[in-house]
Scaffold this active site. Structure first.
Site, short mmCIF file in Angstrom:
data_model
loop_
_atom_site.label_atom_id
_atom_site.label_comp_id
_atom_site.label_asym_id
_atom_site.label_seq_id
_atom_site.Cartn_x
_atom_site.Cartn_y
_atom_site.Cartn_z
N LYS A 170 -1.45 15.20 2.50
CA LYS A 170 -0.38 13.36 2.90
C LYS A 170 0.80 14.47 2.56
CE LYS A 170 0.44 8.73 1.14
NZ LYS A 170 0.27 7.64 0.68
N SER A 250 -0.81 3.52 2.39
CA SER A 250 -0.03 4.22 3.32
C SER A 250 -1.58 5.55 3.33
CB SER A 250 0.78 4.51 2.48
OG SER A 250 0.32 5.19 1.35
N SER A 274 -3.49 2.45 -1.35
CA SER A 274 -3.15 3.41 -0.14
C SER A 274 -3.78 4.21 -0.31
CB SER A 274 -1.09 3.95 -0.82
OG SER A 274 -0.51 2.62 -0.26
#
Length: 559
Positions: A170, A250, A274
Site C-alpha cells: 500500500k 482504504s 481499512s
C-alpha cells in the site's frame, strides 16, 4: 592501448544507453482516454459514493510507471505466460516454492509472470483497476540474483517461506526507491528509506514488486467520497464488478491487486476497517493484527493509537506467512511489543478441528443476513459449538477526536522524521489543506471536510486521554461479555461491520471469503478475538477455508 579500449567501451555503453532512451521515448504503452462516458454512466448508481467525478488520475502517467520494466516484460510471450499460469495463478506460497525447488519455475519467471499480468490488465483501459501505481525497477534483477544463489546451493530449509515471493505494498508504507504518496499530490515527491516492516520483509528475502493505490490519506480526507480514490492514483476499481461494486478502503489497491493475482500477496494498513473492508469486498483473506504486533514506523499515519499494517492474501496459509515475515520489535514504535508470540507461521498449516471450536454468533446478523445465517448452520453441522448472543450497547463517543488529534500530531512527526523538505513542501495538516485549495478540481474533487475537521477539533490532551481510555474499555466490553462468559475462541462478524469496536479494543480480526451475494458482490466472515490471538484466529480461519473454499477468481481476470 588500454586507453583506446576504455574509450571504445564508453562509446558502446553510451550508444546502448542512447538507443534504449530512444526506444523508451518512442514506445507509448498507455494513452489517457476520455472517461466522461464512464462517469456519466455511474451518475445514477444506487450507491452515492460510486457516483464518480473522476476515474483516471490527472497527474499519474502510467508510461512513467511501466516503461522502465517494459523491455524485460515484453520478452515474455503469451505462450510462455500460459505455460506458467497453472504453476502460479491462485497457488499458495508453499506450492510455488515447491515448483521452484523442483526446477519447474524460477524467481525470475515468477516476477515476470506477475509483471506480465499487471501490464496485460492495467495498461488496457477496459480492464484496468487503477491499482498498480509504482514498480520496483530493480525487481527482475533482484529475482535473478536469488536464482543465482539457488544455483550455488543456498539451503532452502533456512529460508523464510516469504523468500523470493513478489509482494505489493500500500502506498502509505515507506519503501526505498519508490515514492510514498499516501495517494496525495502533496507527497508525490516523497522519497524515503524503508519502513521497519519493509526492512523485515527484505531481511526475510521477500521481493518488493511495487506500490498500489489507496483511498487518499487512508480515507481520512473527504466525507462521503468514493473509497479507493486518490488524487495521485485515480479511482481504484473492483475486479468483481468494475464501477459496479465498491473496492472497500482504504487498502483498496492491496485488495484488488491480490484478487486479480498481481502478486503473491500485499500489505495493507488499518485504523478502523481499512484491511477488513477491501479484503471482504475483493474476496481475499485480510488480517488486522493486535496494535503493537507489527511496527508502524515509516508508515504515513492517521492514528498512533489505532494504526497497524497487516497482510492481505489469497488464502489463510499465505496470510500467516506474510504476517510472520513482518514481525519484530521496533524500538522507534512506542506500541511495539518485545514478546515473541509463537505459532503464527505454522498457524496456516494447522487447522483447528471443528469439534474444538466455540464461536460467538451475533443474533442480529443471523436475523438479517441470509449468507451469514447459512454459514452458521454449516459451522454447526461441521461440529462447531455455536453460541448466539446480543452484544451490549456501548457508546463510541469521541472516536473521531482520536483520529483528528492523533493525525494532527502524528502526521507532523512523520513528515519531520521521514520527508525531505527539499522535495516535500508540507509540514502539517494546515499546509496540506492550503496546498489542496490551490487546485481543488485536481487535488480535492470531493473536498477535504475531514482534514478541515482536524484543524477545527479543540479536544484537549486530557480529554483525549479520557476518550481513549473509555473507548478501549467499551470496545473490549462489546466482545468480552460473550468471549469470557461462554469461553469463546472468537466472535463471528461480517466484513468490517464491527471493525470500529475491534479498533478501539485493539483486538485482532481476520476476514475470510464467505461467498457472494446474488449480485456477485463478495461477502466475508470475520473472526474477532482478544489481544495477540492471531495464531488462534488463523487456525480457525484455516479450518473454515478448508471446509468451505468460497473464493472464486473474478471472471475477467482468470487468464
Amino acid at each position: 592501448m588500454k586507453k583506446h579500449v576504455l574509450l571504445l567501451v564508453i562509446i558502446i555503453l553510451s550508444a546502448c544507453k542512447n538507443k534504449q532512451e530512444t526506444i523508451n521515448e518512442n514506445v507509448v504503452l498507455w494513452t489517457p482516454y476520455n472517461d466522461s462516458a464512464e462517469i456519466a454512466a455511474n451518475a445514477d448508481h444506487e450507491n452515492g459514493r460510486m457516483q464518480y467525478k473522476l476515474i483516471q488520475s490527472k497527474v499519474l502517467d502510467k508510461n512513467e510507471v511501466f516503461l522502465p520494466l517494459y523491455e524485460e516484460t515484453s520478452k515474455v510471450t503469451e505462450a510462455e505466460y500460459q505455460k506458467l499460469l497453472p504453476l502460479i495463478l491462485e497457488q499458495d506460497i508453499f506450492t510455488i516454492r515447491k515448483h521452484i525447488k523442483e526446477g519447474n519455475l524460477t524467481y525470475e519467471k515468477l516476477v515476470l509472470f506477475y509483471l506480465y499480468r499487471i501490464y496485460k490488465y492495467e495498461l488496457d483501459n477496459a480492464t484496468t483497476l487503477n491499482t498498480v501505481i509504482a514498480l520496483n525497477e530493480d525487481v527482475v534483477e533482484q529475482a535473478r540474483e536469488l536464482d543465482r544463489l539457488n544455483e550455488k546451493g543456498v539451503a532452502t530449509q533456512i529460508q523464510h517461506p516469504i523468500y523470493g515471493m513478489p509482494i505489493l505494498l500500500k502506498d502509505n508504507i515507506n519503501t526505498l526507491g519508490m515514492k510514498t504518496t499516501a495517494g496525495s499530490i502533496a507527497l508525490m515527491n516523497n522519497e524515503v528509506d524503508d519502513s521497519f516492516i519493509v526492512q523485515q520483509l527484505k531481511k526475510n528475502g521477500a521481493l518488493i514488486l511495487g506500490k498500489v493505490n489507496l483511498s487518499e490519506w487512508a480515507y481520512f480526507l473527504c466525507s462521503g467520497c468514493p473509497v479507493g480514490y486518490s488524487a495521485y492514483g485515480g479511482q481504484t476499481l473492483n475486479p468483481y464488478g468494475r464501477k459496479v461494486f465498491e473496492t472497500g478502503g482504504s487498502s483498496s489497491g492491496s485488495g484488488t491487486a491480490v484478487a486479480a493475482n498481481y502478486a503473491v500477496a500485499a500489505v495493507g494498513t488499518e485504523t478502523s476497517g481499512s484491511i477488513l473492508s477491501p479484503s471482504s469486498q475483493n474476496s481475499v483473506v485480510g488480517l488486522k493484527p493486535t496494535i503493537g504486533l507489527l511496527s508502524r514506523s515509516g508508515i504515513v499515519p492517521i492514528s498512533s493509537t489505532l494504526d497497524t499494517p497487516g497482510p492481505m492474501t489469497k488464502n489463510v496459509k499465505d496470510n500467516a506467512i506474510l504476517l510472520s515475515a513482518m514481525l519484530g520489535y521496533d524500538e522507534l514504535d512506542a506500541a511495539s511489543v518485545k514478546e515473541n508470540y509463537p505459532g503464527i507461521l505454522s498457524a496456516g498449516l494447522h487447522a483447528t478441528p471443528f469439534s474444538e471450536m466455540r464461536l460467538g454468533v451475533i443474533k442480529e446478523l443471523v436475523q438479517t443476513d441470509s449468507i451469514y445465517k447459512k454459514t452458521i448452520e454449516d459451522l454447526k453441522e461441521a461440529g462447531a459449538t455455536i453460541v448466539e448472543f446480543t452484544p451490549p450497547e456501548v457508546t463510541m463517543n469521541g472516536f473521531l477526536s482520536i483520529l483528528n488529534i492523533d493525525m494532527r500530531n502524528d502526521l507532523k512527526s512523520y513528515l519531520k522524521q521521514h520527508a525531505n523538505p527539499e522535495l516535500v513542501k508540507i509540514s502539517s495538516i494546515s499546509d496540506v489543506v492550503s496546498f489542496n485549495n490551490l487546485d481543488s478540481l485536481v487535488r480535492i474533487p470531493y473536498g477535504q471536510a475531514l482534514f478541515e475537521g482536524i484543524i477545527n477539533d479543540s479536544t484537549t490532551t486530557a480529554e483525549l486521554e479520557e476518550i481513549k481510555s473509555n473507548l478501549e474499555k467499551n470496545g473490549r466490553t462489546f466482545f468480552d461479555n460473550a468471549l469470557d462468559k461462554y469461553k469463546l475462541d472468537a466472535v463471528l462478524s461480517i466484513n468490517n461491520y464491527h471493525a470500529g469496536y475491534a479498533a478501539v479494543a485493539k483486538y485482532p480480526a481476520l476476514t475470510v471469503p464467505m461467498g457472494y451475494k446474488t449480485s456477485g458482490e463478495p461477502i466475508s466472515l470475520t473472526f474477532i478475538g482478544k489481544q495477540f490471538s492471531e495464531a488462534n484466529l488463523l487456525r480457525l480461519g484455516k479450518s473454515y477455508e478448508e471446509k468451505f473454499p468460497n473464493r472464486v477468481l473474478p471472471k475477467d481476470y482468470q487468464n
